[in-house]
Design an enzyme around this catalytic site. Structure first.
Site, PDB file in Angstrom:
ATOM      1  N   ASP A  14      34.716  24.705 -26.954  1.00 19.47           N
ATOM      2  CA  ASP A  14      36.085  24.437 -27.419  1.00 19.47           C
ATOM      3  C   ASP A  14      36.223  22.970 -27.821  1.00 19.47           C
ATOM      4  O   ASP A  14      37.273  22.534 -28.282  1.00 19.47           O
ATOM      5  CB  ASP A  14      37.137  24.861 -26.381  1.00 19.47           C
ATOM      6  CG  ASP A  14      36.968  24.156 -25.045  1.00 19.47           C
ATOM      7  OD1 ASP A  14      36.005  23.374 -24.879  1.00 19.47           O
ATOM      8  OD2 ASP A  14      37.814  24.405 -24.157  1.00 19.47           O
ATOM      9  N   SER A  15      35.124  22.187 -27.676  1.00 22.11           N
ATOM     10  CA  SER A  15      35.084  20.843 -28.260  1.00 22.11           C
ATOM     11  C   SER A  15      35.225  20.923 -29.776  1.00 22.11           C
ATOM     12  O   SER A  15      35.450  19.904 -30.436  1.00 22.11           O
ATOM     13  CB  SER A  15      33.775  20.131 -27.883  1.00 22.11           C
ATOM     14  OG  SER A  15      32.661  20.949 -28.144  1.00 22.11           O
ATOM     15  N   ASP A  25      33.067  29.436 -25.536  1.00 23.02           N
ATOM     16  CA  ASP A  25      34.126  29.019 -24.605  1.00 23.02           C
ATOM     17  C   ASP A  25      35.369  29.894 -24.747  1.00 23.02           C
ATOM     18  O   ASP A  25      35.839  30.138 -25.868  1.00 23.02           O
ATOM     19  CB  ASP A  25      34.551  27.569 -24.927  1.00 23.02           C
ATOM     20  CG  ASP A  25      33.874  26.558 -24.028  1.00 23.02           C
ATOM     21  OD1 ASP A  25      33.494  26.916 -22.897  1.00 23.02           O
ATOM     22  OD2 ASP A  25      33.729  25.400 -24.472  1.00 23.02           O
ATOM     23  N   LYS A  32      31.962  31.290 -21.621  1.00 21.91           N
ATOM     24  CA  LYS A  32      32.052  30.228 -20.618  1.00 21.91           C
ATOM     25  C   LYS A  32      33.521  29.973 -20.333  1.00 21.91           C
ATOM     26  O   LYS A  32      34.353  30.073 -21.251  1.00 21.91           O
ATOM     27  CB  LYS A  32      31.376  28.948 -21.123  1.00 21.91           C
ATOM     28  CG  LYS A  32      31.585  27.739 -20.209  1.00 21.91           C
ATOM     29  CD  LYS A  32      30.648  26.584 -20.532  1.00 21.91           C
ATOM     30  CE  LYS A  32      31.129  25.586 -21.539  1.00 21.91           C
ATOM     31  NZ  LYS A  32      32.436  24.959 -21.255  1.00 21.91           N
ATOM     32  N   GLU A  65      36.272  27.456 -17.597  1.00 23.36           N
ATOM     33  CA  GLU A  65      36.344  26.293 -16.702  1.00 23.36           C
ATOM     34  C   GLU A  65      37.035  26.656 -15.394  1.00 23.36           C
ATOM     35  O   GLU A  65      38.009  27.409 -15.388  1.00 23.36           O
ATOM     36  CB  GLU A  65      37.117  25.163 -17.390  1.00 23.36           C
ATOM     37  CG  GLU A  65      36.430  24.648 -18.649  1.00 23.36           C
ATOM     38  CD  GLU A  65      37.186  23.510 -19.336  1.00 23.36           C
ATOM     39  OE1 GLU A  65      38.216  23.046 -18.801  1.00 23.36           O
ATOM     40  OE2 GLU A  65      36.733  23.095 -20.417  1.00 23.36           O
ATOM     41  N   GLU A 114      29.817  18.846 -15.545  1.00 23.63           N
ATOM     42  CA  GLU A 114      30.156  17.771 -16.485  1.00 23.63           C
ATOM     43  C   GLU A 114      30.626  16.521 -15.748  1.00 23.63           C
ATOM     44  O   GLU A 114      31.547  16.565 -14.930  1.00 23.63           O
ATOM     45  CB  GLU A 114      31.249  18.260 -17.456  1.00 23.63           C
ATOM     46  CG  GLU A 114      31.633  17.191 -18.477  1.00 23.63           C
ATOM     47  CD  GLU A 114      32.374  17.708 -19.697  1.00 23.63           C
ATOM     48  OE1 GLU A 114      32.502  18.948 -19.849  1.00 23.63           O
ATOM     49  OE2 GLU A 114      32.838  16.883 -20.496  1.00 23.63           O
TER      50      GLU A 114
HETATM   51  O1  KIV Z   1      33.198  22.405 -25.308  1.00 26.41           O
HETATM   52  C1  KIV Z   1      32.113  21.850 -25.077  1.00 26.41           C
HETATM   53  O2  KIV Z   1      31.437  21.309 -25.962  1.00 26.41           O
HETATM   54  C2  KIV Z   1      31.632  21.849 -23.685  1.00 26.41           C
HETATM   55  C3  KIV Z   1      30.432  21.011 -23.375  1.00 26.41           C
HETATM   56  C4  KIV Z   1      30.793  19.574 -23.353  1.00 26.41           C
HETATM   57  C5  KIV Z   1      29.776  21.439 -22.131  1.00 26.41           C
HETATM   58  O3  KIV Z   1      32.205  22.470 -22.861  1.00 26.41           O
END
Ligand code: KIV
Length: 271
Positions: free
Chosen positions: A51-52, A90, A120, A122, A189
């Site tokens: 989600d980055s 994510d 994934k 959190e 992280e």
């Molecule tokens: O969204 C992302 O890129 C991440 C990584 C930094 C692990 O969760």
């Protein structure tokens, strides 16, 4: 007899075995087809449609604004470019926190509509029921503890997490819980290297670190950061392998000069 060359695809089981064999796991982000193709060809074991993308692709300050539909679009593009790596996507902010049914629905949409291989999310005990429901549906889940960017407004800072005993103890018990719930791996992280080592040694599923030291079972970086496309992001944990920001701006300014001076296109570049 098949004429296709066999590519050995990476599965969650492969990653588990890599931890057992003490072979380090590599993961990078990708959000589009062309990048995914290059990252896969470079030989990473897993590709994270993170989600980055909210920061890197859309220019938002945090990961919070990106939607489930947008994550599915990025995941579809990436999956089309990948032959070998495990593709993990994510669950974005707001798509799983409210209740386990919604979490499962969001995970199912990602798996069905993008054909990615895992999701994934959190958090630890706060999202226990959601993780259980998604795992029970047969969807592989990667956990994410430590600096979890979807909680940035609660943290108030992107500084290293779990330096104090209370937070470190919770992180260790969350890691054990995620293993018990059936997560196949865990991102750690921005936590102290000693703590990441302790977690990695106390669970049987692989840990994948970002700013969490050398003793994690694998490492992940954001692709755009490791190839130096983002010149303003310089955290201590980042190793830059290229300076693409300078390379690309240099190429663009040369192109501008060439067109302005009528050097481009020349005769051999014309029909
Ligand atoms: O969204 C992302 O890129 C991440 C990584 C930094 C692990 O969760």
């Amino acid at each position: 007899m098949s004429v296709h060359s066999e590519i050995k695809k990476i599965t969650t089981e492969t990653l588990r075995k890599m931890k057992f064999d003490k072979e380090k796991i590599t993961m990078l982000t990708a959000y589009d087809f062309t990048t995914a193709k290059m990252v896969d060809a470079g030989g990473v074991d897993a590709i994270l449609v993170g989600d980055s993308a909210s920061n890197v692709m859309a220019g938002y300050e945090t990961t919070l604004p990106i939607t489930l539909d947008q994550m599915i679009y990025h995941a579809q593009c990436v999956v089309r470019g990948v032959d070998r790596a495990l593709v993990v996507v994510d669950l974005p902010f707001g798509s799983y926190q409210s209740n386990p049914e919604k979490a499962l629905e969001s995970a199912v949409r990602i798996m069905k509509e993008s054909e990615a291989h895992a999701i994934k999310l959190e958090g630890g005990s706060e999202v226990e029921e959601s993780i259980q429901k998604i795992v029970n549906a047969g969807i592989p889940v990667m956990g994410h503890l430590g600096l979890t960017p979807q909680s940035i407004y609660q943290f108030g800072t992107y500084k290293v997490r779990a330096k104090e005993n209370d937070e470190a103890d919770k992180l260790i018990s969350d890691a054990k819980l995620l293993e018990e719930l059936g997560c196949f791996a865990l991102v750690l992280e921005k936590i102290p290297a000693e703590l990441a080592k302790k977690v990695s040694e106390s669970i049987s599923i692989p840990t994948i670190g970002i700013g969490a030291g050398a003793d994690c079972d694998g490492q992940v970086l954001v692709y755009h950061d490791m190839v130096g496309m983002n010149k303003d992001f310089t955290p201590k944990f980042l190793r830059r392998y290229l300076d693409l920001y300078s390379e690309i701006t240099g190429a663009v300014s040369q192109y501008v000069k060439d067109v302005k001076s009528a050097d481009f296109p020349n005769q051999t570049e014309s029909y």
